[in-house]
Design a protein around this motif. Sequence first.
Motif, short mmCIF file in Angstrom:
data_model
loop_
_atom_site.label_atom_id
_atom_site.label_comp_id
_atom_site.label_asym_id
_atom_site.label_seq_id
_atom_site.Cartn_x
_atom_site.Cartn_y
_atom_site.Cartn_z
N LEU A 25 115.49 40.49 -28.65
CA LEU A 25 115.40 39.64 -27.47
C LEU A 25 114.84 38.29 -27.90
N TYR A 26 115.42 37.21 -27.36
CA TYR A 26 114.96 35.86 -27.68
C TYR A 26 114.12 35.30 -26.54
N GLY A 27 113.21 34.39 -26.88
CA GLY A 27 112.41 33.71 -25.88
C GLY A 27 112.42 32.21 -26.13
N VAL A 28 112.64 31.43 -25.08
CA VAL A 28 112.65 29.97 -25.18
C VAL A 28 111.25 29.42 -24.94
N ASN A 29 110.58 29.89 -23.90
CA ASN A 29 109.20 29.49 -23.62
C ASN A 29 108.20 30.49 -24.19
N ASP A 30 108.44 31.77 -23.91
CA ASP A 30 107.48 32.77 -24.32
C ASP A 30 108.06 34.18 -24.27
N LEU A 31 107.37 35.08 -24.93
CA LEU A 31 107.64 36.51 -24.87
C LEU A 31 106.39 37.19 -24.31
N PHE A 32 106.58 38.25 -23.54
CA PHE A 32 105.47 39.07 -23.09
C PHE A 32 105.65 40.47 -23.62
N ILE A 33 104.60 41.02 -24.22
CA ILE A 33 104.62 42.39 -24.73
C ILE A 33 103.49 43.15 -24.08
N GLY A 34 103.81 44.18 -23.33
CA GLY A 34 102.76 44.92 -22.64
C GLY A 34 103.35 45.99 -21.74
N ARG A 35 102.70 46.18 -20.58
CA ARG A 35 103.18 47.16 -19.61
C ARG A 35 103.73 46.46 -18.38
N ASN A 36 104.65 47.11 -17.69
CA ASN A 36 105.24 46.50 -16.50
C ASN A 36 104.41 46.78 -15.26
N THR A 37 103.19 47.25 -15.45
CA THR A 37 102.25 47.47 -14.35
C THR A 37 100.93 46.80 -14.72
N HIS A 38 99.91 46.99 -13.90
CA HIS A 38 98.60 46.41 -14.19
C HIS A 38 97.74 47.35 -15.05
N VAL A 39 98.32 48.46 -15.48
CA VAL A 39 97.60 49.38 -16.36
C VAL A 39 97.50 48.75 -17.75
N SER A 40 96.41 48.99 -18.45
CA SER A 40 96.21 48.41 -19.78
C SER A 40 97.28 48.88 -20.76
N ALA A 41 97.66 47.99 -21.65
CA ALA A 41 98.61 48.31 -22.71
C ALA A 41 97.85 48.72 -23.96
N ARG A 42 98.32 49.77 -24.63
CA ARG A 42 97.71 50.21 -25.89
C ARG A 42 98.73 50.03 -27.01
N TYR A 43 98.29 49.47 -28.13
CA TYR A 43 99.19 49.18 -29.23
C TYR A 43 98.37 48.86 -30.48
N GLN A 44 99.08 48.81 -31.60
CA GLN A 44 98.49 48.34 -32.86
C GLN A 44 99.09 46.99 -33.19
N LEU A 45 98.22 46.02 -33.48
CA LEU A 45 98.66 44.67 -33.77
C LEU A 45 98.38 44.36 -35.24
N GLN A 46 99.36 43.75 -35.90
CA GLN A 46 99.20 43.42 -37.32
C GLN A 46 99.74 42.02 -37.58
N VAL A 47 98.93 41.17 -38.23
CA VAL A 47 99.35 39.83 -38.58
C VAL A 47 98.53 39.33 -39.76
N SER A 48 99.18 38.66 -40.68
CA SER A 48 98.51 38.05 -41.84
C SER A 48 97.62 39.04 -42.59
N LYS A 92 118.53 30.72 -24.43
CA LYS A 92 118.35 31.83 -25.37
C LYS A 92 119.62 32.64 -25.60
N TYR A 93 120.63 32.45 -24.73
CA TYR A 93 121.89 33.18 -24.90
C TYR A 93 122.96 32.34 -25.61
N LEU A 94 122.62 31.11 -25.94
CA LEU A 94 123.57 30.24 -26.63
C LEU A 94 123.37 30.34 -28.13
N ASN A 95 124.38 29.89 -28.86
CA ASN A 95 124.32 29.92 -30.31
C ASN A 95 124.78 28.57 -30.86
N GLY A 96 124.02 27.54 -30.51
CA GLY A 96 124.32 26.20 -31.02
C GLY A 96 125.09 25.32 -30.06
#
Length: 331
Positions: A162-185, A103-107
């Motif tokens: 930030l780039y991801g090769v396998n996956d990205l995680f979006i949330g909290r860095n603890t076990h507490v629930s994450a709150r957010y608004q999600l929009q797609v299509s 993910k840190y390379l450029n070709g």
Amino acid sequence: MSGARSENKIVLVKRKTRLEELVVRYNTIQQAQFYIERLGADFSDYVSEDFNYRAAVQQAVIELGALGRVQVLDRQHVPNFIFGEEDTVVAVGQDGLVANILKYLNGQPLIGVNPDPGRWDGVLLPFTVKDLKLIIPDVLRGRRQLTEVTLAKAQLNDGQSLYGVNDLFIGRNTHVSARYQLQVSGQTEQQSSSGVIVSTGLGSTGWLKSVLAGAAGISKRAAEMKVMSMLEDTDSSRGNAATGTQDPPEIRLPWDHSKLYFTVREPFPSRATSAELVFGQIGEESPLRITSQMPENGVIFSDGVESDFLEFNSGVEATISLAEKRGRLVV
């Protein structure tokens, strides 16, 4: 495929072994051994792994030194290292090391080397140290086949990315629930969950497969046990979580797959949050947008590296899309 390179500069990336990490933590090998053996584990396995890895790195440096100028780089310095356009990169380690470098390379072409085939399977490590003297000349002349890898990208509205090769995680860095608004299509939903995972084709056999297998298994068992019929469900928007009875399909997408897939972990439906947009595709014309509603501890990280993250707190919007660049693995 590009032509021959003007300079044979080779960057060899290595990582710390488990033994080295233990010594950093406990100061000496003796103290590390005492800790491991007190837990009933085999300390000799750590020593053997460290010995084999060091020997592989040393031999790789010798092999590569006969073919060009070699620069040895530790994994921890990769995020801040400036790779030259003509560099050839060699990763000696496990699959995770290859993904975290890509993910840190450029070709630049990346060669994955398995330092200990008897220990590691290495899906992304098709070569051994002995193969380098045959592979490197072909790569330097542009005669070696390359496989392109689709990357994911998280772009924040403050300019960070930030780039991801396998996956990205979006949330909290603890076990507490994450709150957010999600929009797609064209659809928008307020959600509370354990976070959102975005997977690439390369990552389809990893976290994505795990999440889908878990969801299918829970759904199947819940249907067999009639769990849902025993739970109060006055909110029709929750749907029926016990309809699936089939085993999960085998997930293995091509590494250059033109779509990303998002999954929402443990979505919680309530008066203020919904759980309908929990799985879907992300394409060139349909990015995923997530707006944080977390006052603190919101994060976005990639490929399991929690130490390399973007802060994702209240008001920050992340656009998740296919990256404008692709990784290139030597096969």
